[in-house]
Design a protein around this motif. Structure first.
Motif, PDB file in Angstrom:
ATOM      1  N   LEU A   1       9.060 -17.192   4.282  1.00  0.00           N
ATOM      2  CA  LEU A   1       9.663 -16.485   5.127  1.00  0.00           C
ATOM      3  C   LEU A   1       8.828 -15.717   4.096  1.00  0.00           C
ATOM      4  CD1 LEU A   1      13.547 -16.130   5.826  1.00  0.00           C
ATOM      5  CD2 LEU A   1      11.753 -16.497   7.369  1.00  0.00           C
ATOM      6  N   ALA A   2       8.836 -15.285   2.746  1.00  0.00           N
ATOM      7  CA  ALA A   2       8.510 -14.596   1.717  1.00  0.00           C
ATOM      8  C   ALA A   2       6.476 -15.164   2.260  1.00  0.00           C
ATOM      9  CB  ALA A   2       7.755 -14.938   1.231  1.00  0.00           C
ATOM     10  N   ALA A   3       5.931 -16.043   2.648  1.00  0.00           N
ATOM     11  CA  ALA A   3       4.733 -16.982   2.528  1.00  0.00           C
ATOM     12  C   ALA A   3       4.555 -15.888   3.961  1.00  0.00           C
ATOM     13  CB  ALA A   3       4.175 -17.452   2.665  1.00  0.00           C
ATOM     14  N   ALA A   4       5.175 -16.012   5.207  1.00  0.00           N
ATOM     15  CA  ALA A   4       4.752 -15.376   6.464  1.00  0.00           C
ATOM     16  C   ALA A   4       4.664 -13.583   6.074  1.00  0.00           C
ATOM     17  CB  ALA A   4       5.343 -15.947   7.457  1.00  0.00           C
ATOM     18  N   THR A   5       5.711 -13.302   5.064  1.00  0.00           N
ATOM     19  CA  THR A   5       6.044 -11.524   5.316  1.00  0.00           C
ATOM     20  C   THR A   5       4.689 -10.931   5.131  1.00  0.00           C
ATOM     21  OG1 THR A   5       8.120 -11.824   4.878  1.00  0.00           O
ATOM     22  CG2 THR A   5       6.930  -9.692   4.721  1.00  0.00           C
ATOM     23  N   ALA A   6       4.225 -11.887   4.321  1.00  0.00           N
ATOM     24  CA  ALA A   6       2.538 -11.265   3.066  1.00  0.00           C
ATOM     25  C   ALA A   6       2.063 -11.080   4.299  1.00  0.00           C
ATOM     26  CB  ALA A   6       2.637 -12.119   1.166  1.00  0.00           C
ATOM     27  N   LEU A   7       2.001 -12.576   4.707  1.00  0.00           N
ATOM     28  CA  LEU A   7       0.211 -12.165   5.561  1.00  0.00           C
ATOM     29  C   LEU A   7       0.502 -10.977   6.690  1.00  0.00           C
ATOM     30  CD1 LEU A   7       0.663 -16.228   6.634  1.00  0.00           C
ATOM     31  CD2 LEU A   7      -1.377 -14.651   5.363  1.00  0.00           C
ATOM     32  N   LEU A   8       1.708 -10.877   7.130  1.00  0.00           N
ATOM     33  CA  LEU A   8       2.430  -9.927   8.317  1.00  0.00           C
ATOM     34  C   LEU A   8       2.283  -8.391   7.967  1.00  0.00           C
ATOM     35  CD1 LEU A   8       5.431 -11.405   9.976  1.00  0.00           C
ATOM     36  CD2 LEU A   8       2.752 -10.995  11.118  1.00  0.00           C
ATOM     37  N   THR A   9       2.313  -8.102   6.650  1.00  0.00           N
ATOM     38  CA  THR A   9       2.982  -6.944   6.103  1.00  0.00           C
ATOM     39  C   THR A   9       1.764  -6.075   6.254  1.00  0.00           C
ATOM     40  OG1 THR A   9       2.911  -7.334   4.156  1.00  0.00           O
ATOM     41  CG2 THR A   9       4.862  -6.734   4.835  1.00  0.00           C
ATOM     42  N   PRO A  10       0.567  -6.588   5.573  1.00  0.00           N
ATOM     43  CA  PRO A  10      -0.779  -5.536   6.260  1.00  0.00           C
ATOM     44  C   PRO A  10      -0.657  -4.529   6.946  1.00  0.00           C
ATOM     45  CG  PRO A  10      -1.196  -7.965   5.456  1.00  0.00           C
ATOM     46  CD  PRO A  10      -0.249  -7.757   5.577  1.00  0.00           C
ATOM     47  N   GLU A  11      -0.299  -5.891   8.762  1.00  0.00           N
ATOM     48  CA  GLU A  11      -0.840  -4.758   9.621  1.00  0.00           C
ATOM     49  C   GLU A  11       0.833  -4.361  10.258  1.00  0.00           C
ATOM     50  OE1 GLU A  11      -3.940  -6.000  12.065  1.00  0.00           O
ATOM     51  OE2 GLU A  11      -5.024  -6.551  10.701  1.00  0.00           O
TER      52      GLU A  11
END
Length: 268
Positions: A15-25
């Motif tokens: 979840l943390a890794a997917a969140t890091a990919l999503l949060t820029p946008e």
């Protein structure tokens, strides 16, 4: 897009890794099912259900009633917790699943059970952390477990001779991941999880995993398989939204699936 995480552990590696990919946008919000308060408004475009507790399932059902998509759905997640229902549905669909008998009480079944002509596997009917999963070879072991778990509802399956290795297969949308690990029922117990390229799976095994997703209505799931002989797969477990740790590309696949579902795209 707004993505909600239904979990008490948003720091979980996947979840943390997917969140890091999503949060820029995009906006990612974690909802602890046990935390007091209301669901933040406006509702997220999609929710990822990474918990199987009654509180988490209740929250997911509430969000579904409000019209929010949840991955996986509350009903599909609950189905994978009940090993009796899991076996019934899998066998009805023609999936290679072990024949399964259900008993309301371990102690009651053990007291009436005949001599064991061959090993069996006994599992808690309700899949959860710390549940019962054990191989039983003789009456002494049966009595030992029955004394420790007297009131536990259990399922019983014949032990299928195998290599002692579980094939761990995971699906996230249209992506498939694989690994092998010593079975917890093998002598010495579990060992490390070793990556396995999906292309090296025996013929037809990937199709079995895809059929599991379609039959159970799952987008993110795991299927544990053993080789029952001559490359024939036998399903020993199905999990909704497993951890899928250490698999290259898994966070990217989860982020892409979340955005696709948030935009109203297909499940997988």
């Amino acid at each position: 897009m707004r993505i909600g995480l239904i979990t008490p552990e948003p720091e979980h590696p996947l979840l943390a890794a997917a969140t890091a990919l999503l949060t820029p946008e995009h906006v990612v919000e974690a909802l602890d099912p046990l935390a007091p308060g209301t669901v933040p408004l406006p509702l997220a475009d999609v929710y990822l259900l990474k918990s199987r507790t009654p509180a988490a399932l209740g929250l997911a059902r509430y969000l579904e009633r409000r019209g929010a998509p949840v991955v996986n759905s509350a009903s599909a997640t609950a189905l994978c917790q009940d090993r009796t229902r899991m076996a019934e549905l899998a066998l009805e669909a023609g999936l290679p699943f072990a024949a399964t008998l259900t008993h309301d009480s371990f102690a009651t079944w053990a007291a009436a059970a005949p001599d064991l002509p061959s090993p069996v596997v006994v599992k808690s009917r309700l899949s959860r952390r710390g549940d019962l999963v054990a191989r039983v070879d003789d009456a002494d072991r049966l009595r030992e477990l029955a004394a420790a778990w007297p009131r536990e509802p259990v399922v019983v399956q014949d032990f299928a001779p195998n290599s002692g290795w579980d094939h761990k297969l995971w699906a996230i949308g249209d992506r498939l991941f694989a690994a092998v690990r010593r079975s917890e029922l093998a002598p010495g117990g579990r060992g490390p999880t070793l990556p396995l390229p999906p292309a090296e799976l025996p013929p037809g095994w990937a199709s079995v995993v895809r059929k599991v997703g379609a039959v159970f209505g799952l987008d993110v799931y795991g299927v544990d398989l053993i080789d029952a002989g001559a490359g024939s797969p036998l399903i020993v477990d199905i999990n909704a939204f497993p951890g899928i740790r250490g698999q290259d590309g898994a966070p990217e696949a989860l982020a892409a699936l979340a955005l696709r579902r948030a935009a109203g795209g297909p499940h997988a």
